[in-house]
Design a protein around this motif. Structure first.
Motif, PDB file in Angstrom:
ATOM      1  N   ALA A   1       0.839  -1.200   0.000  1.00 18.81           N
ATOM      2  CA  ALA A   1       0.000   0.000   0.000  1.00 18.81           C
ATOM      3  C   ALA A   1       0.869   1.244   0.000  1.00 18.81           C
ATOM      4  O   ALA A   1       1.937   1.278   0.625  1.00 18.81           O
ATOM      5  N   GLU A   2       0.407   2.264  -0.710  1.00 21.27           N
ATOM      6  CA  GLU A   2       1.068   3.565  -0.649  1.00 21.27           C
ATOM      7  C   GLU A   2       0.648   4.277   0.625  1.00 21.27           C
ATOM      8  O   GLU A   2      -0.478   4.119   1.108  1.00 21.27           O
ATOM      9  N   MET A   3       1.543   5.067   1.172  1.00 24.32           N
ATOM     10  CA  MET A   3       1.242   5.773   2.411  1.00 24.32           C
ATOM     11  C   MET A   3       0.214   6.876   2.202  1.00 24.32           C
ATOM     12  O   MET A   3      -0.609   7.149   3.079  1.00 24.32           O
ATOM     13  N   ARG A   4       0.225   7.490   1.030  1.00 24.05           N
ATOM     14  CA  ARG A   4      -0.686   8.607   0.772  1.00 24.05           C
ATOM     15  C   ARG A   4      -1.503   8.385  -0.503  1.00 24.05           C
ATOM     16  O   ARG A   4      -1.074   7.696  -1.423  1.00 24.05           O
ATOM     17  N   LEU A   5      -2.659   8.988  -0.518  1.00 19.96           N
ATOM     18  CA  LEU A   5      -3.531   8.956  -1.690  1.00 19.96           C
ATOM     19  C   LEU A   5      -3.042   9.990  -2.713  1.00 19.96           C
ATOM     20  O   LEU A   5      -2.228  10.867  -2.374  1.00 19.96           O
ATOM     21  N   PRO A   6      -3.530   9.945  -3.948  1.00 26.92           N
ATOM     22  CA  PRO A   6      -3.095  10.916  -4.959  1.00 26.92           C
ATOM     23  C   PRO A   6      -3.293  12.370  -4.547  1.00 26.92           C
ATOM     24  O   PRO A   6      -2.548  13.254  -5.005  1.00 26.92           O
ATOM     25  N   ASN A   7      -4.284  12.647  -3.660  1.00 26.94           N
ATOM     26  CA  ASN A   7      -4.517  14.028  -3.225  1.00 26.94           C
ATOM     27  C   ASN A   7      -3.590  14.466  -2.095  1.00 26.94           C
ATOM     28  O   ASN A   7      -3.710  15.580  -1.583  1.00 26.94           O
ATOM     29  N   GLY A   8      -2.680  13.570  -1.677  1.00 24.00           N
ATOM     30  CA  GLY A   8      -1.718  13.909  -0.641  1.00 24.00           C
ATOM     31  C   GLY A   8      -2.134  13.532   0.761  1.00 24.00           C
ATOM     32  O   GLY A   8      -1.321  13.593   1.691  1.00 24.00           O
ATOM     33  N   GLN A   9      -3.398  13.166   0.948  1.00 23.46           N
ATOM     34  CA  GLN A   9      -3.860  12.769   2.274  1.00 23.46           C
ATOM     35  C   GLN A   9      -3.382  11.361   2.606  1.00 23.46           C
ATOM     36  O   GLN A   9      -3.143  10.538   1.718  1.00 23.46           O
ATOM     37  N   LEU A  10      -3.268  11.085   3.914  1.00 19.41           N
ATOM     38  CA  LEU A  10      -2.856   9.756   4.340  1.00 19.41           C
ATOM     39  C   LEU A  10      -3.874   8.720   3.879  1.00 19.41           C
ATOM     40  O   LEU A  10      -5.086   8.965   3.890  1.00 19.41           O
ATOM     41  N   ASN A  11      -3.377   7.581   3.494  1.00 18.51           N
ATOM     42  CA  ASN A  11      -4.193   6.502   2.940  1.00 18.51           C
ATOM     43  C   ASN A  11      -4.792   5.657   4.071  1.00 18.51           C
ATOM     44  O   ASN A  11      -4.329   4.552   4.347  1.00 18.51           O
ATOM     45  N   GLY A  12      -5.809   6.199   4.733  1.00 16.61           N
ATOM     46  CA  GLY A  12      -6.482   5.454   5.789  1.00 16.61           C
ATOM     47  C   GLY A  12      -5.614   5.162   6.992  1.00 16.61           C
ATOM     48  O   GLY A  12      -5.820   4.171   7.694  1.00 16.61           O
ATOM     49  N   VAL A  13      -4.634   6.024   7.261  1.00 12.94           N
ATOM     50  CA  VAL A  13      -3.692   5.817   8.361  1.00 12.94           C
ATOM     51  C   VAL A  13      -3.891   6.898   9.417  1.00 12.94           C
ATOM     52  O   VAL A  13      -3.945   8.087   9.093  1.00 12.94           O
ATOM     53  N   ARG A  14      -3.993   6.459  10.672  1.00 12.33           N
ATOM     54  CA  ARG A  14      -3.975   7.389  11.807  1.00 12.33           C
ATOM     55  C   ARG A  14      -2.771   7.064  12.678  1.00 12.33           C
ATOM     56  O   ARG A  14      -2.568   5.912  13.066  1.00 12.33           O
ATOM     57  N   VAL A  15      -1.992   8.086  12.980  1.00 15.58           N
ATOM     58  CA  VAL A  15      -0.808   7.904  13.821  1.00 15.58           C
ATOM     59  C   VAL A  15      -1.197   8.207  15.261  1.00 15.58           C
ATOM     60  O   VAL A  15      -1.451   9.360  15.614  1.00 15.58           O
ATOM     61  N   HIS A  16      -1.266   7.182  16.086  1.00 21.48           N
ATOM     62  CA  HIS A  16      -1.676   7.384  17.475  1.00 21.48           C
ATOM     63  C   HIS A  16      -0.591   8.036  18.308  1.00 21.48           C
ATOM     64  O   HIS A  16      -0.876   8.917  19.114  1.00 21.48           O
ATOM     65  N   ARG A  17       0.634   7.576  18.127  1.00 16.49           N
ATOM     66  CA  ARG A  17       1.750   8.215  18.852  1.00 16.49           C
ATOM     67  C   ARG A  17       3.061   7.731  18.277  1.00 16.49           C
ATOM     68  O   ARG A  17       3.135   6.669  17.651  1.00 16.49           O
ATOM     69  N   LEU A  18       4.116   8.520  18.492  1.00 20.04           N
ATOM     70  CA  LEU A  18       5.465   8.097  18.177  1.00 20.04           C
ATOM     71  C   LEU A  18       6.022   7.348  19.379  1.00 20.04           C
ATOM     72  O   LEU A  18       5.776   7.724  20.533  1.00 20.04           O
ATOM     73  N   LYS A  19       6.772   6.303  19.135  1.00 26.88           N
ATOM     74  CA  LYS A  19       7.340   5.496  20.202  1.00 26.88           C
ATOM     75  C   LYS A  19       8.498   6.231  20.872  1.00 26.88           C
ATOM     76  O   LYS A  19       9.338   6.845  20.209  1.00 26.88           O
ATOM     77  N   ASN A  20       8.537   6.152  22.198  1.00 29.25           N
ATOM     78  CA  ASN A  20       9.644   6.706  22.975  1.00 29.25           C
ATOM     79  C   ASN A  20      10.626   5.566  23.232  1.00 29.25           C
ATOM     80  O   ASN A  20      10.463   4.784  24.159  1.00 29.25           O
ATOM     81  N   LYS A  21      11.663   5.470  22.396  1.00 29.60           N
ATOM     82  CA  LYS A  21      12.527   4.300  22.394  1.00 29.60           C
ATOM     83  C   LYS A  21      13.842   4.554  23.135  1.00 29.60           C
ATOM     84  O   LYS A  21      14.284   5.680  23.291  1.00 29.60           O
ATOM     85  N   TYR A  22      14.467   3.453  23.518  1.00 27.96           N
ATOM     86  CA  TYR A  22      15.773   3.489  24.178  1.00 27.96           C
ATOM     87  C   TYR A  22      16.840   4.039  23.244  1.00 27.96           C
ATOM     88  O   TYR A  22      17.734   4.781  23.647  1.00 27.96           O
ATOM     89  N   GLY A  23      16.754   3.672  21.986  1.00 33.83           N
ATOM     90  CA  GLY A  23      17.714   4.127  20.982  1.00 33.83           C
ATOM     91  C   GLY A  23      17.000   4.457  19.686  1.00 33.83           C
ATOM     92  O   GLY A  23      15.798   4.689  19.665  1.00 33.83           O
ATOM     93  N   THR A  24      17.740   4.480  18.598  1.00 28.58           N
ATOM     94  CA  THR A  24      17.215   4.824  17.262  1.00 28.58           C
ATOM     95  C   THR A  24      16.333   6.067  17.328  1.00 28.58           C
ATOM     96  O   THR A  24      15.248   6.107  16.765  1.00 28.58           O
ATOM     97  N   LYS A  25      16.817   7.092  18.019  1.00 29.14           N
ATOM     98  CA  LYS A  25      16.006   8.278  18.310  1.00 29.14           C
ATOM     99  C   LYS A  25      15.635   9.071  17.059  1.00 29.14           C
ATOM    100  O   LYS A  25      14.591   9.706  17.010  1.00 29.14           O
ATOM    101  N   GLY A  26      16.494   9.063  16.040  1.00 26.01           N
ATOM    102  CA  GLY A  26      16.202   9.842  14.834  1.00 26.01           C
ATOM    103  C   GLY A  26      15.216   9.168  13.901  1.00 26.01           C
ATOM    104  O   GLY A  26      14.719   9.785  12.961  1.00 26.01           O
ATOM    105  N   LEU A  27      14.928   7.901  14.165  1.00 26.82           N
ATOM    106  CA  LEU A  27      14.068   7.094  13.294  1.00 26.82           C
ATOM    107  C   LEU A  27      12.619   7.168  13.775  1.00 26.82           C
ATOM    108  O   LEU A  27      12.323   6.783  14.902  1.00 26.82           O
ATOM    109  N   PRO A  28      11.692   7.650  12.953  1.00 25.43           N
ATOM    110  CA  PRO A  28      10.288   7.720  13.381  1.00 25.43           C
ATOM    111  C   PRO A  28       9.637   6.334  13.417  1.00 25.43           C
ATOM    112  O   PRO A  28       9.577   5.633  12.406  1.00 25.43           O
TER     113      PRO A  28
END
Length: 538
Positions: free
Chosen positions: A190-217
């Motif tokens: 699946a593509e992340m976004r639709l042709p109009n630029g909107q997210l393709n049925g995706v809701r981001v609830h939260r970003l993970k607060n990780k021990y490492g890999t801090k720059g990686l979303p």
């Protein structure tokens, strides 16, 4: 660029609503994140493996560049690994339309065209046990192979990728039922976004607060009627992702090798400058011994990682439809070796990174030195794509599926490489002892696997899976180190004598020739009581 991404001010941020309270779920990353993407495209960090300009050695060249890129990339190697895996699956089973639409972008050298891919497998109920996945897919249009996917993905790395591959259960269009277990799962793209630029049925609830890999979303995602296309046959999702796992596990393995190389380089440089108790550290016997052990772990890890890479290149470049013994042997050993290498190299390597930090004393613990970030980022590689225990169980699974053929192939590889070394070194006593140690280690593995108690008791097999996996890893590492020494000697290279010392030291250390002592049923019950109390039963 990598250092810029890894500062707290530049960590990924999530904006869920705009000024008008509309849900936007916009993830922003550091400017350097985009620059890392562009460098990866221009340098062909994915493309090299698929252009195959150097045939089976294209993978070695590709991963050699990854080896240089990864320690400074703020974990951009993570989306690259999933992009690589996605490209391979599309190459194998993608439709012509998918190859034109997606594959061509994943392997592009043009930053304006280059896309990265995510890999959304993990869900709340199961973690590595994908058979418990809850995400469902409903067929919208059979003529265009369009599906609607809804569910929750609990750990989604590279959330800013352009497309993703994910597992979901296909809903029966006639009665609305779904199959349970891993056989009910299919693979979707699946593509992340639709042709109009909107997210393709995706809701981001939260970003993970990780021990490492801090720059990686990395995020928790809710999928609500995400439009996707099925990739491969229905119900074959788990077998389809095997090609992804072979590749991403090799990336994880190499990632730890890279982190250890950087950490060890810092520790060795420090040793040549730091004075303690009247001597520089590089003149202190105990410190030298400590660094030598770390150097051995690094070299063994590099050998295992690049042997997997060599096998990957060979299997991908074998003739289509070929069933030669060499091709079959490569495919069997690659499938068997990837969980062994990832489990062993990552476990040994992370411990070695910690030791490298300690080699600088308090200064090593300072964030600006750089070992802290390498250690944190290396740690995730023991977890991603299967924890050590999951990988050890996978080793057992391969042994069952091949009815032990994989172990016979493994033994043949070891024998062939020691035979090559023997032909080069002839009757040299030092190398003869190394070969004898490797043979003893291999015999210990065979005795352990053949023991009646292991064969008859499932709980015993599982309890000893780690021991077996690590024994296989260190035995092959010793074999590869010896092969390197033999190659250097045969070609009169200046590092030959040093490489003989490395192989000799490896095969004398790390319990190399120690028999594997199985943990029996009584010990398993004892361990359960130690961990969970006197009433524990298994």
């Amino acid at each position: 660029m990598g250092d810029n991404v890894e500062t707290p001010d530049n960590y990924p941020k999530l904006k869920q609503y705009d000024a008008w309270c509309r849900r936007v779920d916009e993830i922003t990353t550091a400017p350097g994140w985009k620059a890392l993407n562009d460098v990866a495209a221009e340098e062909g960090l994915i493309a090299i493996g698929y252009e195959r300009r150097y045939k089976e050695y294209s993978r070695v060249y590709q991963f050699a560049k990854q080896y240089l890129y990864a320690p400074s990339s703020a974990m951009y190697a993570c989306p690259l690994s999933m992009t690589d895996g996605a490209a391979r699956v599309l190459e194998l089973i993608g439709t012509e339309e998918m190859k034109k639409q997606y594959y061509s972008r994943l392997i592009s050298r043009d930053p304006a065209k280059f896309w990265t891919s995510g890999q959304w497998m993990t869900e709340r109920p199961g973690g590595s046990d994908v058979s418990r996945s809850e995400t469902q897919a409903k067929l919208l249009d059979p003529t265009t192979n369009t599906w609607s996917i809804s569910g929750f993905k609990w750990f989604s790395s590279a959330t800013t990728a352009d497309l993703t591959m994910l597992l979901a259960r296909s809903v029966n269009t006639q009665n609305g039922t779904v199959k349970t277990g891993s056989k009910g799962l299919s693979l979707y793209i699946a593509e992340m976004r639709l042709p109009n630029g909107q997210l393709n049925g995706v809701r981001v609830h939260r970003l993970k607060n990780k021990y490492g890999t801090k720059g990686l979303p990395t995020a928790e995602l809710e999928l609500n009627r995400m439009q996707a296309k099925m990739l491969g046959k229905p119900g074959r999702g788990v077998p389809c992702i095997a090609a992804i796992l072979n590749i991403t596990r090799i990336y994880a393995c190499l990632g730890v090798v890279c982190s250890l190389r950087r950490s060890l380089a810092i520790a060795k440089d420090f040793a040549g400058k730091r004075q303690a108790f009247g001597k520089r550290l590089d003149q202190t016997p105990l410190h030298i011994t400590t660094l030598a052990d770390l150097e051995l772990v690094f070299r063994a890890g590099a050998q295992l990682a690049f042997y997997c890479i060599q096998l990957l290149g060979r299997t991908e470049c074998s003739h289509h439809g070929s069933s030669s013994n060499n091709d079959n042997e490569d495919m069997v050993i690659l499938r068997f070796l990837t969980p062994i290498a990832k489990a062993y190299v990552c476990k040994m390597g992370v411990t070695a990174c910690s030791e490298a930090m300690e080699a600088l004393g308090g200064q090593g613990y300072m964030e600006e030195i750089g070992i802290g970030r390498q250690l944190r980022d290396a740690q995730v590689n023991t977890i991603w794509e299967g924890t050590t225990n999951v990988l050890a169980m996978d080793v057992l699974r391969v042994m069952r599926e091949t009815k032990g053929q994989c172990l016979l192939t493994f033994e043949k590889v070891v024998k062939d490489k020691t035979k090559y070394a023997k032909a080069i070194f002839k009757d040299d006593q030092t190398t003869s002892k190394i070969i004898q140690a490797i043979d003893t280690a291999m015999q210990n593995i065979k005795k352990f696997v053949a023991s009646s108690s292991i064969q008859e008791n499932k709980a015993e097999v599982e309890a000893n899976a780690r021991q077996l996996t690590f024994a296989l890893g260190r035995t092959l590492a010793g074999t590869l180190l010896l092969e390197q020494a033999a190659f250097d000697t045969a070609h009169d290279l200046k590092d030959a004598e040093e490489d003989i010392l490395v192989a000799q030291r490896w095969c004398k250390a790390f319990e190399f020739t120690k028999p594997i002592i199985p943990v029996g049923p009584y010990e398993i019950q004892e361990e359960a009581r130690i961990v969970f109390g006197h009433d524990a039963k298994i």
